[in-house]
Structure formats: structure tokens, C-alpha cells
Design a protein around this motif. Sequence first.
Motif, PDB file in Angstrom:
ATOM      1  N   SER A 234      42.491 -19.898 -33.584  1.00  0.00           N
ATOM      2  CA  SER A 234      42.386 -21.151 -34.310  1.00  0.00           C
ATOM      3  C   SER A 234      40.931 -21.625 -34.285  1.00  0.00           C
ATOM      4  CB  SER A 234      43.299 -22.202 -33.675  1.00  0.00           C
ATOM      5  OG  SER A 234      42.898 -22.458 -32.336  1.00  0.00           O
ATOM      6  N   PRO A 235      40.544 -22.528 -35.186  1.00  0.00           N
ATOM      7  CA  PRO A 235      39.140 -22.979 -35.234  1.00  0.00           C
ATOM      8  C   PRO A 235      38.635 -23.570 -33.917  1.00  0.00           C
ATOM      9  CG  PRO A 235      40.300 -23.651 -37.217  1.00  0.00           C
ATOM     10  CD  PRO A 235      41.341 -23.098 -36.288  1.00  0.00           C
ATOM     11  N   ASP A 236      39.502 -24.274 -33.185  1.00  0.00           N
ATOM     12  CA  ASP A 236      39.069 -24.847 -31.908  1.00  0.00           C
ATOM     13  C   ASP A 236      39.197 -23.857 -30.757  1.00  0.00           C
ATOM     14  OD1 ASP A 236      41.800 -24.717 -31.497  1.00  0.00           O
ATOM     15  OD2 ASP A 236      42.097 -26.886 -31.371  1.00  0.00           O
ATOM     16  N   GLU A 237      39.647 -22.645 -31.057  1.00  0.00           N
ATOM     17  CA  GLU A 237      39.789 -21.561 -30.093  1.00  0.00           C
ATOM     18  C   GLU A 237      40.726 -21.914 -28.942  1.00  0.00           C
ATOM     19  OE1 GLU A 237      35.887 -20.161 -29.008  1.00  0.00           O
ATOM     20  OE2 GLU A 237      35.543 -19.312 -30.997  1.00  0.00           O
ATOM     21  N   LYS A 238      41.694 -22.784 -29.230  1.00  0.00           N
ATOM     22  CA  LYS A 238      42.692 -23.135 -28.235  1.00  0.00           C
ATOM     23  C   LYS A 238      44.026 -22.429 -28.470  1.00  0.00           C
ATOM     24  CE  LYS A 238      40.762 -27.685 -27.126  1.00  0.00           C
ATOM     25  NZ  LYS A 238      41.012 -29.156 -27.054  1.00  0.00           N
ATOM     26  N   THR A 239      44.152 -21.760 -29.628  1.00  0.00           N
ATOM     27  CA  THR A 239      45.376 -21.042 -29.953  1.00  0.00           C
ATOM     28  C   THR A 239      45.043 -19.626 -30.389  1.00  0.00           C
ATOM     29  OG1 THR A 239      46.421 -23.092 -30.714  1.00  0.00           O
ATOM     30  CG2 THR A 239      47.469 -21.022 -31.369  1.00  0.00           C
ATOM     31  N   LEU A 240      45.745 -18.660 -29.824  1.00  0.00           N
ATOM     32  CA  LEU A 240      45.609 -17.271 -30.224  1.00  0.00           C
ATOM     33  C   LEU A 240      46.884 -16.867 -30.955  1.00  0.00           C
ATOM     34  CD1 LEU A 240      43.803 -14.665 -29.943  1.00  0.00           C
ATOM     35  CD2 LEU A 240      45.305 -14.035 -28.034  1.00  0.00           C
ATOM     36  N   TYR A 241      46.714 -16.375 -32.193  1.00  0.00           N
ATOM     37  CA  TYR A 241      47.838 -15.896 -32.991  1.00  0.00           C
ATOM     38  C   TYR A 241      47.901 -14.374 -32.917  1.00  0.00           C
ATOM     39  CZ  TYR A 241      47.485 -20.543 -35.188  1.00  0.00           C
ATOM     40  OH  TYR A 241      47.425 -21.898 -35.433  1.00  0.00           O
ATOM     41  N   VAL A 242      49.122 -13.841 -32.773  1.00  0.00           N
ATOM     42  CA  VAL A 242      49.315 -12.394 -32.732  1.00  0.00           C
ATOM     43  C   VAL A 242      50.521 -12.036 -33.595  1.00  0.00           C
ATOM     44  CG1 VAL A 242      49.701 -10.356 -31.305  1.00  0.00           C
ATOM     45  CG2 VAL A 242      48.384 -12.288 -30.384  1.00  0.00           C
ATOM     46  N   ALA A 243      50.349 -11.080 -34.492  1.00  0.00           N
ATOM     47  CA  ALA A 243      51.454 -10.579 -35.308  1.00  0.00           C
ATOM     48  C   ALA A 243      52.178  -9.470 -34.568  1.00  0.00           C
ATOM     49  CB  ALA A 243      50.927 -10.053 -36.640  1.00  0.00           C
ATOM     50  N   ASN A 244      53.480  -9.384 -34.768  1.00  0.00           N
ATOM     51  CA  ASN A 244      54.289  -8.311 -34.180  1.00  0.00           C
ATOM     52  C   ASN A 244      54.946  -7.536 -35.318  1.00  0.00           C
ATOM     53  OD1 ASN A 244      55.354  -7.083 -31.683  1.00  0.00           O
ATOM     54  ND2 ASN A 244      57.339  -7.718 -32.478  1.00  0.00           N
ATOM     55  N   SER A 245      54.510  -6.298 -35.530  1.00  0.00           N
ATOM     56  CA  SER A 245      54.949  -5.521 -36.688  1.00  0.00           C
ATOM     57  C   SER A 245      56.153  -4.632 -36.393  1.00  0.00           C
ATOM     58  CB  SER A 245      53.791  -4.668 -37.229  1.00  0.00           C
ATOM     59  OG  SER A 245      53.249  -3.847 -36.202  1.00  0.00           O
ATOM     60  N   LYS A 249      61.827  -7.286 -34.838  1.00  0.00           N
ATOM     61  CA  LYS A 249      61.251  -8.559 -34.368  1.00  0.00           C
ATOM     62  C   LYS A 249      59.983  -8.820 -35.172  1.00  0.00           C
ATOM     63  CE  LYS A 249      62.987  -8.051 -29.631  1.00  0.00           C
ATOM     64  NZ  LYS A 249      62.592  -7.954 -28.192  1.00  0.00           N
ATOM     65  N   ALA A 250      60.166  -9.051 -36.458  1.00  0.00           N
ATOM     66  CA  ALA A 250      59.036  -9.241 -37.377  1.00  0.00           C
ATOM     67  C   ALA A 250      58.595 -10.697 -37.324  1.00  0.00           C
ATOM     68  CB  ALA A 250      59.431  -8.840 -38.791  1.00  0.00           C
ATOM     69  N   LEU A 251      57.641 -10.985 -36.470  1.00  0.00           N
ATOM     70  CA  LEU A 251      57.276 -12.381 -36.250  1.00  0.00           C
ATOM     71  C   LEU A 251      55.804 -12.527 -35.900  1.00  0.00           C
ATOM     72  CD1 LEU A 251      57.186 -12.406 -32.874  1.00  0.00           C
ATOM     73  CD2 LEU A 251      59.658 -12.480 -33.189  1.00  0.00           C
ATOM     74  N   TRP A 252      55.364 -13.773 -35.932  1.00  0.00           N
ATOM     75  CA  TRP A 252      54.029 -14.128 -35.487  1.00  0.00           C
ATOM     76  C   TRP A 252      54.169 -15.020 -34.260  1.00  0.00           C
ATOM     77  CZ3 TRP A 252      55.398 -14.361 -40.705  1.00  0.00           C
ATOM     78  CH2 TRP A 252      54.749 -13.451 -41.552  1.00  0.00           C
ATOM     79  N   MET A 253      53.372 -14.725 -33.248  1.00  0.00           N
ATOM     80  CA  MET A 253      53.384 -15.505 -32.013  1.00  0.00           C
ATOM     81  C   MET A 253      52.139 -16.379 -31.938  1.00  0.00           C
ATOM     82  SD  MET A 253      56.123 -14.764 -30.265  1.00  0.00           S
ATOM     83  CE  MET A 253      55.680 -15.378 -28.628  1.00  0.00           C
ATOM     84  N   ALA A 254      52.265 -17.499 -31.216  1.00  0.00           N
ATOM     85  CA  ALA A 254      51.129 -18.366 -30.928  1.00  0.00           C
ATOM     86  C   ALA A 254      51.078 -18.601 -29.425  1.00  0.00           C
ATOM     87  CB  ALA A 254      51.252 -19.685 -31.674  1.00  0.00           C
ATOM     88  N   TYR A 255      49.883 -18.576 -28.858  1.00  0.00           N
ATOM     89  CA  TYR A 255      49.691 -18.781 -27.428  1.00  0.00           C
ATOM     90  C   TYR A 255      48.598 -19.827 -27.213  1.00  0.00           C
ATOM     91  CZ  TYR A 255      51.961 -14.179 -27.177  1.00  0.00           C
ATOM     92  OH  TYR A 255      52.827 -13.115 -27.315  1.00  0.00           O
ATOM     93  N   ASP A 256      48.760 -20.641 -26.187  1.00  0.00           N
ATOM     94  CA  ASP A 256      47.700 -21.550 -25.795  1.00  0.00           C
ATOM     95  C   ASP A 256      46.674 -20.771 -24.980  1.00  0.00           C
ATOM     96  OD1 ASP A 256      49.047 -23.622 -27.005  1.00  0.00           O
ATOM     97  OD2 ASP A 256      49.967 -24.341 -25.145  1.00  0.00           O
ATOM     98  N   LEU A 257      45.422 -20.859 -25.381  1.00  0.00           N
ATOM     99  CA  LEU A 257      44.349 -20.142 -24.696  1.00  0.00           C
ATOM    100  C   LEU A 257      43.646 -21.088 -23.735  1.00  0.00           C
ATOM    101  CD1 LEU A 257      42.691 -17.543 -24.420  1.00  0.00           C
ATOM    102  CD2 LEU A 257      41.300 -18.316 -26.344  1.00  0.00           C
ATOM    103  N   GLN A 258      43.693 -20.761 -22.462  1.00  0.00           N
ATOM    104  CA  GLN A 258      43.101 -21.602 -21.429  1.00  0.00           C
ATOM    105  C   GLN A 258      41.606 -21.312 -21.256  1.00  0.00           C
ATOM    106  OE1 GLN A 258      45.239 -23.980 -20.036  1.00  0.00           O
ATOM    107  NE2 GLN A 258      46.509 -23.090 -21.668  1.00  0.00           N
TER     108      GLN A 258
END
Length: 348
Positions: A234-245, A249-258
Motif C-alpha cells: 500500500s502507499p503508506d507501506e503498512k499493508t502487504l497484498y499477496v495473490a494466491n493463484s 483458493k483463488a484469493l488475495w490476502m492483506a497483511y499488516d506490515l509492522q
Amino acid sequence: MKNLLALWTATICTLPLLMLSCKQQAGNSQKGAEAATTPTIGKIERLSPELDNLLPADAKIEALGEGYNWSEGPVWVARGGYLLFSDVPENKIFKWKEGEGVSLYLTPSGFTGKKTESGEPGSNGLALDAEGRLVLCQHGDRRVARMTSPVDQPKPEFETLADRWNGKRFNSPNDVCFDRKGNLYFTDPPYGLPKHADDPTKEIPFQGVYRRTPDGSVDLLVDSLTRPNGIALSPDEKTLYVANSDPEKALWMAYDLQADGKLTNGRIFYDATPMVGEEYKGLPDGLKVSKAGIVFATGPGGVWIFKPDGTALGRINPGVPTANCALDSDEKVLYLTADMYLCRVKLW
């Protein structure tokens, strides 16, 4: 991941390209292809009126080039005003520039040995580091590497940035992004291995998401995704997005980046599993995030456009499985690598 997509796209009906009398060979100059009227394919699917703030009502998917085996990993080179993208099975990188069309940029791009049984040995995701040097996810060489020559003087000479975790070789690094501190985030599915997850040369028992710090150390961030693929911050670099192909389980994940680089609060950003099939071609793959936080993510039915809260605004659907996308430096154009095509869509 073209071989995996073939299970759902055994018969791909290519939409006709206007103004093209024959299929051009990948790597040929294609000068003047985008002059006058550029060929168009596919359709824009508007799921919310808010999409009108991003895409003009008459927005079209323009086909800038065709004839590739599996186009991937686009990156915009602002200093030169051109786009680079991979053809993974062909072990090549191509260059597109306005007024010049598509030309061969680099070969080999991902496998530098003499022989491989991999069906996807070339480079996949591409990125530029803070100094403008080209960084490549190299399937065949099973590493993230950096081209040692300047980006405007390409030579197939590379230095390894990361090829092992805990002494074990990676599967086939797939996509990559940087944060402003120079940390490099990348995914490691098995698509570059000849037998994928069942390949006897596979050394790591899972498919991971990793971070390489500027000092060269490599940390495992996620080991629970079955097929981690596209990755972006994300622009503030607080969220990391990861696609799962994974079609199951065809989804996109979001994680909080510490601040210490660790991930917390892993959650499903959007689940597209119900859409997987012949009608909506493709799987979650590459993704990019705009300065405003809009997520452009390739998946079933083309490029999905999401608000930061996961609201789907629409899809850019070229009619074929779409691997990845990239924004130009002004974020006025979105480029798509879609199976045999290189495309663009002009934004507001």
C-alpha cells in the motif's frame, strides 16, 4: 503459471484485432502498430459507478502487441519512457515504447544455463531498485537477481540478490516489490520447476513469501499460502497484498506490515474462488497499487479494480487470462500482460 491456467482455458477464443491483417511475431519491431487506430479487444465491466472516477466512459483495451507465449511481469521505466515485460516460456524480455512498438530487450532473462526441462524458465516479475537497476525474478535460475548493466544498455549478466532460505534453494521466485527502505518482498511458488510442487529438485517443502533486507539477509514472512504469486505494498507501506493463484483458493490476502518487518493480521482481501472457470478466465496473479491506494489485481475475468477496503469497482477483461499489470509514472495508463497480448488502458 500458464500450464495451470490451461486446465480452465483449454479453448481460448481470441477476440478479433481490428486493423491487423496477420498475427505479428513476438519480438518484431511492430513499428506503427499503435499509430492511427490501435486494435482493441475485450471489454470493461463496471461493477460500481465509482469506477467512472478512474476510467473514462469510452475507455478501451488497446492491443499494443501480440504473439507472445505467456507475457508477464511488466515494469515502467520512467527515465526512458518505455515498458519492459517478460515472456516466461521463451526466456526473454521485451520492450515497448510509444512510436517504436515492441522489440526484443534481453535474452536469456531467467535461465542462464545450457539445458532445462522447465516449461517456464524465463524471468517473471520485474522491478527497478532505488538506483533504477533492473531486478528480475528468474524462474530457471531459481533466484531474485539484478542485471549488472544499466537498464538502457541491457546485457544478460546478473548478480544474485537471493537464491536460498536457510541454505535451501528457492522454488522459482515469481513476483517482487520494494519498499522505500530498500527491503525487497517476493513470492516463491513452484511454477518454474519442471514438475511444479512435485518436482524432485524442490528443496523447500512450502511456497513462501519472503523479505530480503538491504544487508542481504532473507526472512520468511508467510508459509501458509498454497500458491503465493503477485505482491505489492500500500502507499503508506503498512499493508502487504499477496495473490494466491490456487484455483481451489483463488484469493488475495492483506497483511499488516509492522515496523520490524513482520506481518500480522493476515486476512482475505477478496475471494474470487467462486468465479474460477471457463467464463472468467485466469487466476489471481500480478497486482499493483496506485498512489491513491487503488488495487489493480489480475484474476478471473481480467484486471480487478478494488478500493483499499476491498470493494470491487470493476474489471478490465481482455477475454484471455491476464497475468500482470503496471502503471506508468503518471498513473494515466495501465499496461496489461494478458496471455499472448500486451495491452493498455488509458485512465483519467
